[in-house]
Scaffold this motif. Sequence first.
Motif, PDB file in Angstrom:
ATOM      1  N   ASP A  89      29.556 -15.853  73.477  1.00 19.52           N
ATOM      2  CA  ASP A  89      28.787 -16.211  72.270  1.00 19.52           C
ATOM      3  C   ASP A  89      28.418 -17.696  72.255  1.00 19.52           C
ATOM      4  O   ASP A  89      27.502 -18.106  71.561  1.00 19.52           O
ATOM      5  CB  ASP A  89      29.545 -15.801  70.995  1.00 19.52           C
ATOM      6  CG  ASP A  89      30.908 -16.459  70.862  1.00 19.52           C
ATOM      7  OD1 ASP A  89      31.171 -17.471  71.559  1.00 19.52           O
ATOM      8  OD2 ASP A  89      31.716 -15.962  70.060  1.00 19.52           O
ATOM      9  N   THR A  91      29.910 -20.047  70.886  1.00 13.50           N
ATOM     10  CA  THR A  91      30.198 -20.704  69.605  1.00 13.50           C
ATOM     11  C   THR A  91      31.682 -20.662  69.227  1.00 13.50           C
ATOM     12  O   THR A  91      32.106 -21.427  68.365  1.00 13.50           O
ATOM     13  CB  THR A  91      29.407 -20.048  68.446  1.00 13.50           C
ATOM     14  OG1 THR A  91      29.705 -18.647  68.413  1.00 13.50           O
ATOM     15  CG2 THR A  91      27.907 -20.233  68.619  1.00 13.50           C
ATOM     16  N   CYS A 103      35.837 -16.509  76.153  1.00 11.99           N
ATOM     17  CA  CYS A 103      35.185 -16.253  74.864  1.00 11.99           C
ATOM     18  C   CYS A 103      35.786 -15.042  74.156  1.00 11.99           C
ATOM     19  O   CYS A 103      36.011 -14.003  74.779  1.00 11.99           O
ATOM     20  CB  CYS A 103      33.686 -16.020  75.095  1.00 11.99           C
ATOM     21  SG  CYS A 103      32.784 -15.623  73.584  1.00 11.99           S
TER      22      CYS A 103
HETATM   23 ZN   LIG Z   1      32.899 -17.750  72.680  1.00  9.77          ZN
END
Ligand SMILES: [Zn+2]
Length: 347
Positions: A89, A91, A103
């Motif tokens: 992602d 983020t 992740c």
């Molecule tokens: Zn991630």
Amino acid sequence: MKAAVYRGAGNVQVEEVPDPAIVEPTDAVVRVVRSCICGSDLWAYRGVIQRAVPARLGHEFLGVVEFVGPDVRTVAAGDLVVAPFQWSDNTCPACRDGIQTSCVNGGTFGAPGTDGGQGEAVRVPWADGTLVAVPGGIAGATDGLLRSLLATTDVAATGLHGARLAEVGPGSTVVVIGDGAVGLCAVLGARSILGAERIILCSRNPHRRELGRRFGATEVISERGDAAVAAVRDLTGGLGSRHVVEAVGTPEAWEMALGMAREGGTIGAVGVPHTTPQLALFPLLVHHLRVHMGVAPVRHYLPDLIDRVMAGTYDAGAVFDLELPLDQVAEGYRAMSERRAIKVMLT
Ligand SMILES: [Zn+2]
């Protein structure tokens, strides 16, 4: 569409499979332009590890975006994009730490229920966090550029990561264990990005030795095991090397790495240790060794590597020494398994 399918050890076929479609709003569907076979694909092919049957294959690819889900912002239909071998992602806390291969929403292409890169198209989860668009797109992309970009999907970044983990810097002396595509890319990354001065590559294959020298190896040794350790110690005034990249993953390679590192040295390990049941801790303690390992966060390196490729200052495309159409993927696996090819590119 057509895709490579794993049917058991030694058995890879091209089969008709369902066309990928957008499932989540963050997905993209990418039409594959180039993909390749990875040394890690060979573990199941050779029967060293078990894999569910049937399974889709391939985690290294680049292509042109066909469709995007409604939440995708950074890539659009028609873009030429490079995919790292795992989606992420980009983020979550792990991604922000630069380890996108951890992740919380991540996964590997070819895992059960996903598309593999060795096929005509791929559904890419978390497209914004995963894909990196190439400036200029497909229209101006030469075959050489596509090769060079394809290398960044795994081996070029993994080799560089190994050298980074080994703390290679300007003026360093580093030993690289492994003359596969990752080891060769560790040489290239150590030389052309990190500024190593002396790079000792372990290789006995004439073709790989030559490519290693082209990529920046200053010395190549053909010994194995204890003889290789002795050779490295001879070349380093008896001390061993402050930096060692382990790009194989076998117990033999680890013994070499431990023997070649000087007191207080750092081993950067990116070889997948399928057959390494234990790492002896005693030598790490008494020799003050540091071991840094990790599945290369290719997504972390991709923007910079793509910039370098576009600028013509970084090109690992020469690792592809056999090119085959997807229909002949089985021959590609045979060629890599028999070490007739360093790395196979599929068109
Ligand atoms: Zn991630």
